[in-house]
Design a protein around this motif. Structure first.
Motif, PDB file in Angstrom:
ATOM      1  N   VAL A  17       0.881  -1.173   0.000  1.00 58.15           N
ATOM      2  CA  VAL A  17       0.000   0.000   0.000  1.00 58.15           C
ATOM      3  C   VAL A  17       0.914   1.218   0.000  1.00 58.15           C
ATOM      4  CG1 VAL A  17      -1.758   1.300   1.243  1.00 58.15           C
ATOM      5  CG2 VAL A  17      -1.854  -1.208   1.198  1.00 58.15           C
ATOM      6  N   LEU A  18       0.850   1.981  -1.067  1.00 58.61           N
ATOM      7  CA  LEU A  18       1.777   3.101  -1.297  1.00 58.61           C
ATOM      8  C   LEU A  18       1.177   4.402  -0.789  1.00 58.61           C
ATOM      9  CD1 LEU A  18       4.368   4.226  -2.552  1.00 58.61           C
ATOM     10  CD2 LEU A  18       3.226   4.210  -4.761  1.00 58.61           C
ATOM     11  N   GLY A  19       1.624   4.840   0.371  1.00 60.58           N
ATOM     12  CA  GLY A  19       1.118   6.079   0.968  1.00 60.58           C
ATOM     13  C   GLY A  19       0.111   5.797   2.063  1.00 60.58           C
ATOM     14  N   LEU A  20       0.326   6.371   3.231  1.00 67.72           N
ATOM     15  CA  LEU A  20      -0.577   6.120   4.357  1.00 67.72           C
ATOM     16  C   LEU A  20      -1.338   7.374   4.756  1.00 67.72           C
ATOM     17  CD1 LEU A  20       1.290   3.636   6.702  1.00 67.72           C
ATOM     18  CD2 LEU A  20      -0.549   3.213   5.101  1.00 67.72           C
ATOM     19  N   ALA A  38      -0.276  -7.378   3.546  1.00 72.57           N
ATOM     20  CA  ALA A  38       0.136  -6.227   2.746  1.00 72.57           C
ATOM     21  C   ALA A  38       1.091  -5.378   3.563  1.00 72.57           C
ATOM     22  CB  ALA A  38      -1.078  -5.395   2.327  1.00 72.57           C
ATOM     23  N   GLU A  39       2.026  -4.745   2.900  1.00 74.65           N
ATOM     24  CA  GLU A  39       3.018  -3.912   3.574  1.00 74.65           C
ATOM     25  C   GLU A  39       2.816  -2.448   3.215  1.00 74.65           C
ATOM     26  OE1 GLU A  39       6.965  -5.395   2.887  1.00 74.65           O
ATOM     27  OE2 GLU A  39       6.318  -7.483   3.059  1.00 74.65           O
ATOM     28  N   ALA A  40       3.101  -1.587   4.187  1.00 73.19           N
ATOM     29  CA  ALA A  40       2.925  -0.149   3.982  1.00 73.19           C
ATOM     30  C   ALA A  40       4.230   0.481   3.522  1.00 73.19           C
ATOM     31  CB  ALA A  40       2.467   0.500   5.281  1.00 73.19           C
ATOM     32  N   LEU A  41       4.138   1.323   2.497  1.00 72.38           N
ATOM     33  CA  LEU A  41       5.277   2.096   2.021  1.00 72.38           C
ATOM     34  C   LEU A  41       4.950   3.578   2.177  1.00 72.38           C
ATOM     35  CD1 LEU A  41       6.251   0.251  -1.294  1.00 72.38           C
ATOM     36  CD2 LEU A  41       7.321   0.035   0.946  1.00 72.38           C
ATOM     37  N   ASN A  48      13.514   6.081   1.898  1.00 70.42           N
ATOM     38  CA  ASN A  48      13.884   5.421   0.640  1.00 70.42           C
ATOM     39  C   ASN A  48      12.760   4.525   0.102  1.00 70.42           C
ATOM     40  OD1 ASN A  48      15.893   4.963  -1.379  1.00 70.42           O
ATOM     41  ND2 ASN A  48      16.269   2.941  -0.494  1.00 70.42           N
ATOM     42  N   TYR A  49      11.544   4.738   0.613  1.00 70.31           N
ATOM     43  CA  TYR A  49      10.439   3.832   0.300  1.00 70.31           C
ATOM     44  C   TYR A  49      10.153   3.714  -1.201  1.00 70.31           C
ATOM     45  CZ  TYR A  49       7.166   7.653  -0.731  1.00 70.31           C
ATOM     46  OH  TYR A  49       6.527   8.709  -1.305  1.00 70.31           O
ATOM     47  N   ILE A  50      10.342   4.806  -1.933  1.00 68.80           N
ATOM     48  CA  ILE A  50       9.975   4.812  -3.343  1.00 68.80           C
ATOM     49  C   ILE A  50      10.836   3.865  -4.163  1.00 68.80           C
ATOM     50  CG2 ILE A  50      11.462   6.740  -3.986  1.00 68.80           C
ATOM     51  CD1 ILE A  50       7.915   6.040  -5.253  1.00 68.80           C
ATOM     52  N   ASN A  51      12.039   3.598  -3.684  1.00 64.33           N
ATOM     53  CA  ASN A  51      12.941   2.706  -4.418  1.00 64.33           C
ATOM     54  C   ASN A  51      12.697   1.230  -4.130  1.00 64.33           C
ATOM     55  OD1 ASN A  51      14.456   4.779  -5.759  1.00 64.33           O
ATOM     56  ND2 ASN A  51      15.450   5.228  -3.801  1.00 64.33           N
ATOM     57  N   LYS A  52      11.716   0.940  -3.276  1.00 67.07           N
ATOM     58  CA  LYS A  52      11.420  -0.442  -2.922  1.00 67.07           C
ATOM     59  C   LYS A  52      10.220  -1.015  -3.676  1.00 67.07           C
ATOM     60  CE  LYS A  52      13.572  -0.067   1.606  1.00 67.07           C
ATOM     61  NZ  LYS A  52      13.432  -0.224   3.071  1.00 67.07           N
ATOM     62  N   PHE A  60      -0.988  -0.882  -4.336  1.00 70.67           N
ATOM     63  CA  PHE A  60      -2.194  -0.068  -4.195  1.00 70.67           C
ATOM     64  C   PHE A  60      -1.780   1.380  -3.976  1.00 70.67           C
ATOM     65  CE2 PHE A  60      -3.996  -4.167  -3.737  1.00 70.67           C
ATOM     66  CZ  PHE A  60      -5.317  -4.037  -4.152  1.00 70.67           C
ATOM     67  N   ARG A  61      -1.954   2.174  -5.019  1.00 69.96           N
ATOM     68  CA  ARG A  61      -1.590   3.589  -5.002  1.00 69.96           C
ATOM     69  C   ARG A  61      -2.676   4.400  -4.290  1.00 69.96           C
ATOM     70  NH1 ARG A  61      -3.241   7.918  -8.116  1.00 69.96           N
ATOM     71  NH2 ARG A  61      -4.726   6.547  -9.139  1.00 69.96           N
TER      72      ARG A  61
END
Length: 422
Positions: A17-20, A38-41, A48-52, A60-61
């Motif tokens: 899940v991209l963005g909290l 699911a993991e939170a980014l 550095n989350y965006i590079n993962k 999920f954007r």
């Protein structure tokens, strides 16, 4: 239900899940409740989350993360599926969906539709999306007889591949652009990208669906989608709302009520009793004959222009905020020719830019003001009986406030703290 959906659709997927933000948190909670891993980014946890992103098969954007960000496109190119809270809701929702979008007016229209439909369908009507609760939070309450009103932003619609049973478009003007290519939060790179995102709301409709659309858009989208298109014209109804643009929004909401067979007397009663939405041309208070209006939700110049056209009284306008690359020439031209705009107080990041536009047109008083508080005090000092002080910034709030709502609340507090003049 959800476990079976994922086993069927996305077996052995590693989910992120991209963005909290509000919607991201709701998506993650929904997965936890349904025992989906699911993991939170998010930058809050990892800079550095965006590079993962490359580690995940399904992402999920959230609306605040640009769909066309290079890192997200790279993950997609490498085989990751890109989804969203709203896309998942459309896949799982058993109810009929009424989707509402537009550059401005979507919240007012969605809430009025809700009030109209409740007069007939009672507790079977729900409102969610960009307005109210995140859509997945209400999923367990829905069945085939339910009606869901979703307020949908361009960012929620941008990669949606389904359209609602009834789609409503209030208007489409230019907003949320970042032509610099820096891919800031919640921005589009071109006007076409923004327009196409909005029009997705009708793109996938079938012949059994309905599209209720502002008549001004008829020539631009008449060939998009297969739904039955209806272009209701505004009429004069008994209402507490000001302005022609609100009459247009009311006409759209009424048409949705008619489409869903709500009795006319119910519709008209709901319209009459509807008090409007906070921070959208909302009357606050009258002090010594001076009326104060809060239109903090006017975050682009077209919204401010619509607000100005809603008054016949002399106006003292508080204008300005953070810069998102919008054009203020049209607004400045209208104000310079207006007979009822007596003064303009410029605040925020944009005050110098807008002042330079106004400078050749100084037929009226324009001042650069250091704060919202000073603007309110200045306006009150220089405003006569039966005149209006209007906060309609025509700009985002992020230079001075966290949101337009915080800006509006601050304005209301300042106004209510004014003491009557002797």
């Amino acid at each position: 239900m959800l476990s079976n959906y994922f086993l069927k659709q996305e077996e052995n997927k590693k989910i992120a899940v991209l963005g909290l933000g509000r919607e991201g948190r709701a998506t993650l909670n929904f997965f936890k409740k349904n025992k989906i891993k699911a993991e939170a980014l998010d930058a809050k946890f990892d800079r550095n989350y965006i590079n993962k992103l490359k580690k995940y098969n399904l992402i999920f954007r959230t609306p605040g993360f640009p769909r066309l960000h290079p890192k997200l496109l790279a993950a997609e190119k490498n085989g990751a599926a890109i989804s969203s809270h709203i896309k998942l809701f459309f896949d799982l929702c058993p109810a009929k969906i009424i989707g509402v979008t537009g550059t401005k007016g979507k919240t007012t229209t969605a809430l009025l539709i809700y009030q109209i439909l409740k007069t007939k369908y009672k507790n079977s009507v729900f409102v969610a999306g960009n307005l109210g609760k995140p859509a997945l939070d209400i999923l367990s309450k829905l069945n085939k007889k339910s009606l869901v009103i979703l307020e949908l932003s361009s960012f929620q619609l941008q990669d949606l591949d389904k359209s609602p049973h009834i789609a409503v478009i209030t208007n489409i003007t230019i907003d949320h652009l970042d032509p610099s290519g820096k891919f800031g939060p919640a921005t589009h790179q071109t006007a076409k990208e923004y327009f196409d995102a909005k029009v997705n709301i009708i793109k996938y409709q079938s012949a059994k669906d309905f599209a209720v659309i502002n008549p001004s858009l008829k020539n631009k989208i008449k060939k998009t989608g297969r739904g039955k298109k209806i272009y209701p014209n505004p009429l004069f109804f008994q209402t507490k709302l000001r302005g022609l643009y609100n009459l247009k929004n009311i006409a759209l909401a009424i048409q949705v009520g008619k489409t869903l067979k709500v009795p006319e007397k119910n519709i008209l009663k709901a319209v009459k009793n509807f008090k409007g939405v906070e921070h959208r041309l909302k009357f606050i208070k009258k002090i010594n004959g001076v009326s104060f209006y809060n239109d903090s939700a006017a975050t682009n110049p077209d919204a401010t222009l619509a607000a100005l056209k809603s008054f016949n009284e002399p106006i003292h306008l508080i204008l300005g905020g953070s810069d998102k690359g919008l054009n203020y020439q049209k607004l400045a031209g209208y104000i310079s020719k207006s007979k009822n705009v007596k003064s303009v107080m410029l605040i925020g990041q944009l005050k110098n830019k807008i002042y330079r536009i106004f400078k050749p047109r100084l037929e009226f008083q324009v001042k650069k003001i250091k704060s919202l508080k000073t603007a309110v005090l200045t306006a009150f000092k220089n405003t006569a009986k039966n005149e209006v002080v209007l906060l309609s910034p025509g700009a985002a709030s992020f230079d001075m406030f966290e949101s337009y709502a915080e800006r509006g609340e601050k304005f209301k507090k300042l106004v209510r703290g004014l003491k009557s003049r002797r």
